[in-house]
Design an enzyme around this catalytic site. Sequence first.
Site, PDB file in Angstrom:
ATOM      1  N   CYS A 165       0.805  -1.222   0.000  1.00 24.59           N
ATOM      2  CA  CYS A 165       0.000   0.000   0.000  1.00 24.59           C
ATOM      3  C   CYS A 165       0.838   1.273   0.000  1.00 24.59           C
ATOM      4  CB  CYS A 165      -0.928  -0.008   1.202  1.00 24.59           C
ATOM      5  SG  CYS A 165      -1.884  -1.529   1.336  1.00 24.59           S
ATOM      6  N   HIS A 305      -2.335   8.309   6.208  1.00 27.96           N
ATOM      7  CA  HIS A 305      -2.629   7.026   5.563  1.00 27.96           C
ATOM      8  C   HIS A 305      -4.053   6.600   5.919  1.00 27.96           C
ATOM      9  CE1 HIS A 305      -1.641   3.296   3.576  1.00 27.96           C
ATOM     10  NE2 HIS A 305      -1.833   2.587   4.667  1.00 27.96           N
ATOM     11  N   GLU A 316      -0.875   5.400  13.780  1.00 25.95           N
ATOM     12  CA  GLU A 316      -0.631   6.664  13.090  1.00 25.95           C
ATOM     13  C   GLU A 316      -1.039   7.858  13.929  1.00 25.95           C
ATOM     14  OE1 GLU A 316      -1.053   8.550   8.610  1.00 25.95           O
ATOM     15  OE2 GLU A 316      -2.468   7.005   9.246  1.00 25.95           O
ATOM     16  N   LYS A 334      -9.080   8.122   2.381  1.00 28.54           N
ATOM     17  CA  LYS A 334      -9.674   6.798   2.223  1.00 28.54           C
ATOM     18  C   LYS A 334     -11.115   6.729   2.711  1.00 28.54           C
ATOM     19  CE  LYS A 334      -5.259   4.303   2.329  1.00 28.54           C
ATOM     20  NZ  LYS A 334      -4.374   5.486   2.456  1.00 28.54           N
ATOM     21  N   HIS A 339      -9.648   2.161   0.133  1.00 26.01           N
ATOM     22  CA  HIS A 339      -8.207   1.918   0.099  1.00 26.01           C
ATOM     23  C   HIS A 339      -7.844   1.398  -1.284  1.00 26.01           C
ATOM     24  CE1 HIS A 339      -4.198   1.176   1.115  1.00 26.01           C
ATOM     25  NE2 HIS A 339      -4.327   0.594   2.289  1.00 26.01           N
ATOM     26  N   PHE A 398       1.523  -3.245   3.910  1.00 28.23           N
ATOM     27  CA  PHE A 398       1.800  -4.587   4.401  1.00 28.23           C
ATOM     28  C   PHE A 398       3.262  -4.925   4.092  1.00 28.23           C
ATOM     29  CE2 PHE A 398      -2.696  -6.713   4.267  1.00 28.23           C
ATOM     30  CZ  PHE A 398      -3.120  -5.857   5.260  1.00 28.23           C
TER      31      PHE A 398
END
Length: 416
Positions: A165, A305, A316, A334, A339, A398
Amino acid sequence: MARVTDKGVAVTGVGLVTSAGADEHTFWAGLCAGRSTARRCDELAGLPVDFACPIDGIDLDRAVGGRAVWRMARFVKLAVVAARQAVADAGLSPAVWDGDRVGVVLGVGVGGISALVDNARKFDERGPDAVSPVLVPMMMPNAAAGEVAIALRACGPSLAPATACASGATAIAVARDLLASGRCDVVVAGGAESVLTPLVVTAFARAGALSTRTDDPAGASRPFAEDRDGFVVGEGAALVVLERTADVRARGGRSRALLTGAGSSTDAYHPTAPAPDGRGARLAVETALGQAGWSSGDVDHVNAHGTSTRLNDAMESALITRLFPHRPPVTAPKGVLGHTLAAAGAIEAVATVLTLEHGVIPPVANLDSPPGGFELDCVTKEPRRRSVERAVSHSFGFGGHNVALAFQRARPPAGS
């Protein structure tokens, strides 16, 4: 190789295709409206998670044109359309530029898995003769970078970083290095992804990554909300054109923003979960700030993110709180877009550039009040008008991949 004395890098063009809009202006309007694009999808009917953020309203075959579309998977078509937009926006033309000095860096996480799944089914049902002769170029992740290079007559380095990502942001960071080293004069960089296929959506659901809010798809992606329960899969592509600032000035071009820093790191912790202490993410952000020559207090805005998962948002939010105690306003696209995996970092980079240009920070969709338990100044309900000089965009993937991009507002040329 050209001797490079000016290491400044400018964003001179943007292009994107997303569920909120298939061009810069409709995308920006959709993002600022703060409404989720998630809906139930026919191709996911019958699955435990049957909704996503698909791209509607564009005929990709027509937009790409020509006979080459038959060999392109959907993610490749998205990339080609976005790349052409970005180059046109930059005021450049593949017909006249020196293609040997033009690079393409296009991050992809999964690639053409839909084509692979379809052909595997045909192989099982009807045998080898049913397999498409163009399956290989349709499924390989580097196909998007290769096809964009063909479309743009770009003969410099053509790279396809895969950092899950964070891939789109990684591509932009690599592009900056290609310019700083003098290897390229122009780099088209970003990310593309389209995996709205039952197998992939089911895989993410089985991993516990997706929201199961099937009774309310539009309310499912809710970054930093107390009741968040996972992300919503989206699709999209975004590319930017990067050039050295000296070259932009020499050709009389326009700088839309300056890419002043890029930091990367790895958690080395877990294949899917972020390190709870956020050490790796912090290293990426601090590296970007160091390259930019900024202190953390110089940052006016954070494009987070913000996946809407329990673990990422907690990590985060703690990171932002520790690094930026002056509480710059935070957004998380998002909530609107879902996503988009490998495309997310590039799409959010474009959103950050537009915030710098317009002095407007889009709201976080489905976040109606300040996030409980998080010391964040999240923009909620409606866009916030605010002059933003410096901003950072976070991307985490990931595998523990972390990328932070630092952008600064571009000043118009003197006398303009």
